[in-house]
Design an enzyme around this catalytic site. Structure first.
Site, PDB file in Angstrom:
ATOM      1  N   ASP A 183      -8.305   5.879  -9.523  1.00 58.57           N
ATOM      2  CA  ASP A 183      -8.121   6.740  -8.349  1.00 58.57           C
ATOM      3  C   ASP A 183      -6.960   7.714  -8.541  1.00 58.57           C
ATOM      4  O   ASP A 183      -6.308   8.104  -7.589  1.00 58.57           O
ATOM      5  CB  ASP A 183      -7.897   5.887  -7.096  1.00 58.57           C
ATOM      6  N   LYS A 224       5.230  -2.928  -4.936  1.00 60.78           N
ATOM      7  CA  LYS A 224       5.252  -2.742  -3.474  1.00 60.78           C
ATOM      8  C   LYS A 224       6.315  -3.593  -2.770  1.00 60.78           C
ATOM      9  O   LYS A 224       6.030  -4.686  -2.294  1.00 60.78           O
ATOM     10  CB  LYS A 224       3.876  -3.061  -2.884  1.00 60.78           C
ATOM     11  N   ASP A 241      -2.432   9.830  -6.280  1.00 62.28           N
ATOM     12  CA  ASP A 241      -3.338   8.690  -6.088  1.00 62.28           C
ATOM     13  C   ASP A 241      -4.164   9.030  -4.845  1.00 62.28           C
ATOM     14  O   ASP A 241      -3.605   9.249  -3.770  1.00 62.28           O
ATOM     15  CB  ASP A 241      -2.489   7.428  -5.871  1.00 62.28           C
TER      16      ASP A 241
HETATM   17  N1  GDD Z   1     -12.465  -3.927 -11.750  1.00 63.90           N
HETATM   18  C1  GDD Z   1     -11.540  -4.110 -10.805  1.00 63.90           C
HETATM   19  N2  GDD Z   1     -11.401  -5.349 -10.244  1.00 63.90           N
HETATM   20  N3  GDD Z   1     -10.770  -3.061 -10.427  1.00 63.90           N
HETATM   21  C2  GDD Z   1      -9.853  -3.275  -9.466  1.00 63.90           C
HETATM   22  C3  GDD Z   1      -9.659  -4.525  -8.849  1.00 63.90           C
HETATM   23  C4  GDD Z   1     -10.485  -5.626  -9.283  1.00 63.90           C
HETATM   24  O1  GDD Z   1     -10.386  -6.757  -8.800  1.00 63.90           O
HETATM   25  N4  GDD Z   1      -8.661  -4.395  -7.932  1.00 63.90           N
HETATM   26  C5  GDD Z   1      -8.255  -3.103  -7.971  1.00 63.90           C
HETATM   27  N5  GDD Z   1      -8.977  -2.423  -8.891  1.00 63.90           N
HETATM   28  C6  GDD Z   1      -8.842  -1.006  -9.262  1.00 63.90           C
HETATM   29  C7  GDD Z   1      -9.028  -0.056  -8.090  1.00 63.90           C
HETATM   30  O2  GDD Z   1     -10.383   0.342  -8.016  1.00 63.90           O
HETATM   31  C8  GDD Z   1      -8.110   1.095  -8.452  1.00 63.90           C
HETATM   32  O3  GDD Z   1      -8.763   2.071  -9.255  1.00 63.90           O
HETATM   33  C9  GDD Z   1      -7.024   0.449  -9.302  1.00 63.90           C
HETATM   34  O4  GDD Z   1      -7.515  -0.825  -9.699  1.00 63.90           O
HETATM   35  C10 GDD Z   1      -5.703   0.296  -8.542  1.00 63.90           C
HETATM   36  O5  GDD Z   1      -5.957  -0.336  -7.311  1.00 63.90           O
HETATM   37  P1  GDD Z   1      -5.420   0.267  -5.948  1.00 63.90           P
HETATM   38  O6  GDD Z   1      -5.908  -0.616  -4.873  1.00 63.90           O
HETATM   39  O7  GDD Z   1      -5.705   1.713  -5.852  1.00 63.90           O
HETATM   40  O8  GDD Z   1      -3.865  -0.002  -6.114  1.00 63.90           O
HETATM   41  P2  GDD Z   1      -2.639   0.796  -5.488  1.00 63.90           P
HETATM   42  O9  GDD Z   1      -2.905   2.241  -5.466  1.00 63.90           O
HETATM   43  O10 GDD Z   1      -2.260   0.147  -4.203  1.00 63.90           O
HETATM   44  O11 GDD Z   1      -1.457   0.456  -6.540  1.00 63.90           O
HETATM   45  C11 GDD Z   1      -1.661   0.635  -7.930  1.00 63.90           C
HETATM   46  O12 GDD Z   1      -1.555   2.007  -8.282  1.00 63.90           O
HETATM   47  C12 GDD Z   1      -0.247   2.598  -8.047  1.00 63.90           C
HETATM   48  C13 GDD Z   1      -0.317   4.058  -8.520  1.00 63.90           C
HETATM   49  O13 GDD Z   1      -1.233   4.753  -7.768  1.00 63.90           O
HETATM   50  C14 GDD Z   1      -0.606  -0.191  -8.679  1.00 63.90           C
HETATM   51  O14 GDD Z   1      -0.964  -0.171 -10.048  1.00 63.90           O
HETATM   52  C15 GDD Z   1       0.817   0.362  -8.460  1.00 63.90           C
HETATM   53  O15 GDD Z   1       1.739  -0.335  -9.303  1.00 63.90           O
HETATM   54  C16 GDD Z   1       0.844   1.836  -8.818  1.00 63.90           C
HETATM   55  O16 GDD Z   1       2.139   2.383  -8.539  1.00 63.90           O
HETATM   56 MG    MG Z   2      -4.521   3.458  -5.812  1.00 61.92          MG
END
Ligand code: GDD
Ligand code: MG
Length: 337
Positions: A110, A161, A219
């Site tokens: 994303d 977080k 993001d």
């Molecule tokens: N295959 C799979 N299985 N993908 C997953 C799963 C899972 O169980 N859980 C999450 N994802 C994928 C989501 O589809 C997304 O593309 C990515 O992993 C990150 O998940 P998000 O839910 O978007 O996390 P976030 O935005 O709250 O936080 C993450 O991204 C931040 C930067 O944008 C973390 O990596 C943070 O540390 C980071 O700063």
């Molecule tokens: Mg994200």
């Protein structure tokens, strides 16, 4: 180089858009978001991608197939139950062909990022790192992974977080991993790379390095960010190899039917839809098969596929999705975007 894309999340912050479509399959500037990321990866030397899919995985299988249409090889690693970010990486690693010492790119599904991933890989190789994380600086690190480093750029901690992030440099969701390290993640169970794998690797003394950049990054996980990313793509603030900016600085699908005296402005995007006369579309995204009645105003809003907007309705800051959902004529819908 091989890559793993993490695209199995449920995208709950983008409800109701993601009730029918997984986040990376939502269209941005006319194509599913994931196509922009595949284009980016390809431009940076990726030739083979393992998609870590779970939620609504059939939509990825159908759209991406074996990747031929995208000029890369695509393999699908399906999780019956979401395995978390590291569990998903481990599950996908079964399909990698690289040798243990070779670098693998791992991307959150994303993210729009303009950083130079080839430089990130070069740094990874030079430092003989186990993993090299792309970091960017943000004003408020609380919703992200906060990643302090020493002066040379060696990572000292990873705090996902928190209310008191140790630094405003955050994990930007693009990692280069040495393949053998991925294979050490326990298989077949739910594991978080942010909360378990990175802290464990650091505690064990494994070398993790930071590649810091100040290039464009976003993001798309919230409605406001999704709108901004779409506008930035449409207006050319972010270059995607699969989108050509139009001179109007808006995107309108070639099959859209646009009535008379319609104003489409401020980096809006309109899919294969029907727009009545005297309509104003400003800073908004309108999907496919939408019918917008005459005289409607749509500002800073996201309208999903198949929605009907009644004549004279005024929408501001709202997300409306669901095939057949209709907004009554002359109504006012004011939201928080
Ligand atoms: N295959 C799979 N299985 N993908 C997953 C799963 C899972 O169980 N859980 C999450 N994802 C994928 C989501 O589809 C997304 O593309 C990515 O992993 C990150 O998940 P998000 O839910 O978007 O996390 P976030 O935005 O709250 O936080 C993450 O991204 C931040 C930067 O944008 C973390 O990596 C943070 O540390 C980071 O700063
Ligand atoms: Mg994200």
């Amino acid at each position: 180089m091989e890559a793993i894309f993490l695209v199995g999340g449920k995208g709950t912050r983008l409800h109701p858009l993601t009730l029918e479509t997984p986040k990376p399959m939502l269209k941005v500037a006319g194509v599913p978001f994931i196509a922009h990321q595949i284009g980016y990866a390809k431009e940076h030397g990726v030739t083979r991608i393992v998609m870590a899919i779970s939620y609504k995985n059939e939509q990825f299988l159908h759209y991406l197939g074996d990747g031929k249409g995208f000029g890369v090889e695509i393999i699908h690693a399906i999780e019956d139950q979401p395995l978390g970010t590291a569990g998903a990486i481990r599950n996908a690693s079964r399909f990698l062909e690289s040798d243990p010492q070779q670098p693998i790119a791992i991307l959150n599904g994303d993210i729009l990022s303009a950083h130079d991933m080839r430089e990130q890989v070069a740094l990874h190789n030079q430092m003989r790192a186990d993993a090299t994380l792309h970091l960017i600086r943000v004003a408020d690190a609380r919703p992200y992974g906060s990643v302090p480093t020493d002066a040379a750029g060696k990572i000292e901690d990873f705090v996902e977080k928190s209310d008191n992030p140790p630094t405003d440099f955050i994990n930007a969701g693009c990692y280069i991993f040495t393949r053998s390290i991925i294979d050490q993640i326990p298989a077949g169970k739910v594991v978080s790379i942010e909360r378990e794998t990175f802290p464990a690797l650091l505690a064990a003394g494994n070398p993790l390095w930071a590649y810091k950049s100040s290039s464009y990054w976003i993001d798309i996980g919230t409605p406001a960010a999704f709108l901004k990313a779409s506008r930035d793509l449409v207006q050319g603030q972010f270059h995607s190899p699969v989108f050509a900016t139009s001179t109007t600085m808006n995107y309108v699908h070639p099959d859209a039917h646009i009535g008379v005296n319609v104003q489409i402005d401020a980096g809006s995007s309109v899919g294969a839809s029907q727009i009545g006369g005297d309509v104003l579309v400003e800073q908004s995204i309108i999907g496919d098969d939408v019918v917008v009645g005459s005289g409607a105003h749509i500002c800073a809003s996201i309208i999903g596929d198949g929605v009907q907007i009644g004549d004279g309705a005024h929408l501001r800051g709202v997300v409306i999705a669901g095939v057949g959902v209709s907004v009554p004529p002359n109504s006012r819908q004011i939201g928080e975007i």
